[in-house]
Design a protein around this motif. Structure first.
Motif, short mmCIF file in Angstrom:
data_model
loop_
_atom_site.label_atom_id
_atom_site.label_comp_id
_atom_site.label_asym_id
_atom_site.label_seq_id
_atom_site.Cartn_x
_atom_site.Cartn_y
_atom_site.Cartn_z
N ALA A 1 0.84 -1.20 0.00
CA ALA A 1 0.00 0.00 0.00
C ALA A 1 0.87 1.25 0.00
N MET A 2 1.97 1.23 0.77
CA MET A 2 2.86 2.39 0.81
C MET A 2 3.52 2.63 -0.55
N ALA A 3 3.79 1.55 -1.28
CA ALA A 3 4.36 1.70 -2.62
C ALA A 3 3.34 2.35 -3.56
N ASP A 4 2.07 1.95 -3.42
CA ASP A 4 1.01 2.54 -4.25
C ASP A 4 0.82 4.03 -3.93
N LEU A 5 0.99 4.39 -2.66
CA LEU A 5 0.70 5.76 -2.21
C LEU A 5 1.97 6.60 -2.04
N GLU A 6 3.04 6.21 -2.70
CA GLU A 6 4.32 6.90 -2.53
C GLU A 6 4.22 8.39 -2.88
N LEU A 7 3.42 8.74 -3.90
CA LEU A 7 3.29 10.13 -4.33
C LEU A 7 2.05 10.82 -3.76
N ALA A 8 1.29 10.10 -2.95
CA ALA A 8 0.07 10.68 -2.38
C ALA A 8 0.42 11.63 -1.25
N HIS A 9 -0.49 12.54 -0.94
CA HIS A 9 -0.29 13.50 0.15
C HIS A 9 -0.75 12.87 1.46
N GLY A 10 0.18 12.20 2.10
CA GLY A 10 -0.12 11.57 3.36
C GLY A 10 1.15 10.98 3.94
N TRP A 11 1.04 10.44 5.17
CA TRP A 11 2.23 9.95 5.85
C TRP A 11 1.91 8.65 6.60
N ARG A 12 2.90 7.81 6.69
CA ARG A 12 2.81 6.67 7.59
C ARG A 12 3.18 7.20 8.97
N VAL A 13 2.27 7.08 9.92
CA VAL A 13 2.47 7.67 11.24
C VAL A 13 2.67 6.61 12.32
#
Length: 265
Positions: A206-218
């Motif tokens: 999922a993090m690979a899919d959202l690499e360019l998304a505006h968000g963070w793993r917290v």
């Protein structure tokens, strides 16, 4: 038209003049108050003089010496920006000049002869008083520290930033607003404004899919969309995010730096 243009600079400088007069009045009032206090206390043997002469002597010393000190401090301000260094340097440089005023005030008001043999002792008496005046003046007129708060402005996500991840969702939630993703072993719970959905996917994918998304793993088990955050708190070794939909997410120390750089913590 010429009259209106000529009047504009005068209107602009009026508040500045008012501020300068106000500051000068306050500074003079402080010096007068200190002079009255010194006249009442009568230090350095001045208590032996008649009360009237004692008050006149100290008013000359404090008001005159204080004005010399403030003028010198103003001139030094052009070269020394740091307040406390300027105060210390100014007190040392200006002490001889103020001591001369004190010596002549004693000669004129108290009478007697000009005794220059004890001038070095007079310097040691004048310096701490001059330093105290400059310190008081600096404390009164010091500017409060400017507090600058920064917060990263979140731009709209790139058109394809979430596309790969959204393809994994059902049609009902594929175009919904994404809030957060929660990991459960090899499953993910996706939180959106159209409800929650469980999908079979690892968090790393999922993090690979959202690499360019505006968000963070917290957190090890949480990813959050930047636009979903309402507020953030941090307490010693852990933190918490409040989302706009009312959810509360944990923030771990490992993933704190991203939120800190964005201005949330």
């Amino acid at each position: 038209m010429m009259r209106e243009r000529d009047a504009a600079p005068h209107k602009a400088t009026a508040p500045l003049r008012s501020s300068l007069f106000r500051r000068a009045g306050i500074d003079l009032g402080i010096l007068v108050a200190i002079g009255l206090l010194m006249g009442f206390l009568g230090p350095f043997g001045s208590d032996r003089a008649p009360a009237g002469l004692r008050y006149i002597y100290w008013m000359i010393c404090m008001v005159g010496g204080g004005l010399i000190a403030l003028a010198g401090d103003y001139m030094l301000g052009r070269y020394i920006r740091k307040t406390w260094i300027r105060v210390l340097v100014g007190s040392v440089i200006l002490t001889p000049l103020v001591a001369l005023l004190v010596r002549y005030a004693e000669y004129v008001v108290m009478g007697g002869q000009l005794d220059w043999h004890r001038f070095s002792n007079l310097l040691l008496q004048v310096w701490p008083i001059l330093l105290a005046v400059l310190v008081v003046q600096a404390l009164i007129w010091r500017r409060p520290a400017v507090r600058i708060e920064t917060r990263t402005l979140v731009a709209p996500p790139l058109p394809q930033a979430e596309a790969d991840f959204r393809k994994r969702l059902s049609a009902k939630r594929r175009s919904a607003t994404l809030f957060a993703i929660q990991a459960y072993d090899h499953y993910l719970k996706v939180h959106t404004d159209a409800g929650e959905e469980m999908i079979t996917l690892r968090m790393s994918d999922a993090m690979a899919d959202l690499e360019l998304a505006h968000g963070w793993r917290v957190h090890r088990s949480w990813w959050v969309a930047a636009s979903a955050i309402e507020s953030a708190t941090w307490n010693r070794s852990s933190g918490e995010l409040m989302l706009k939909n009312g959810m509360t997410l944990p923030v771990s120390k490992t993933y704190r730096h991203a939120l800190k750089e964005a201005g949330w913590l």
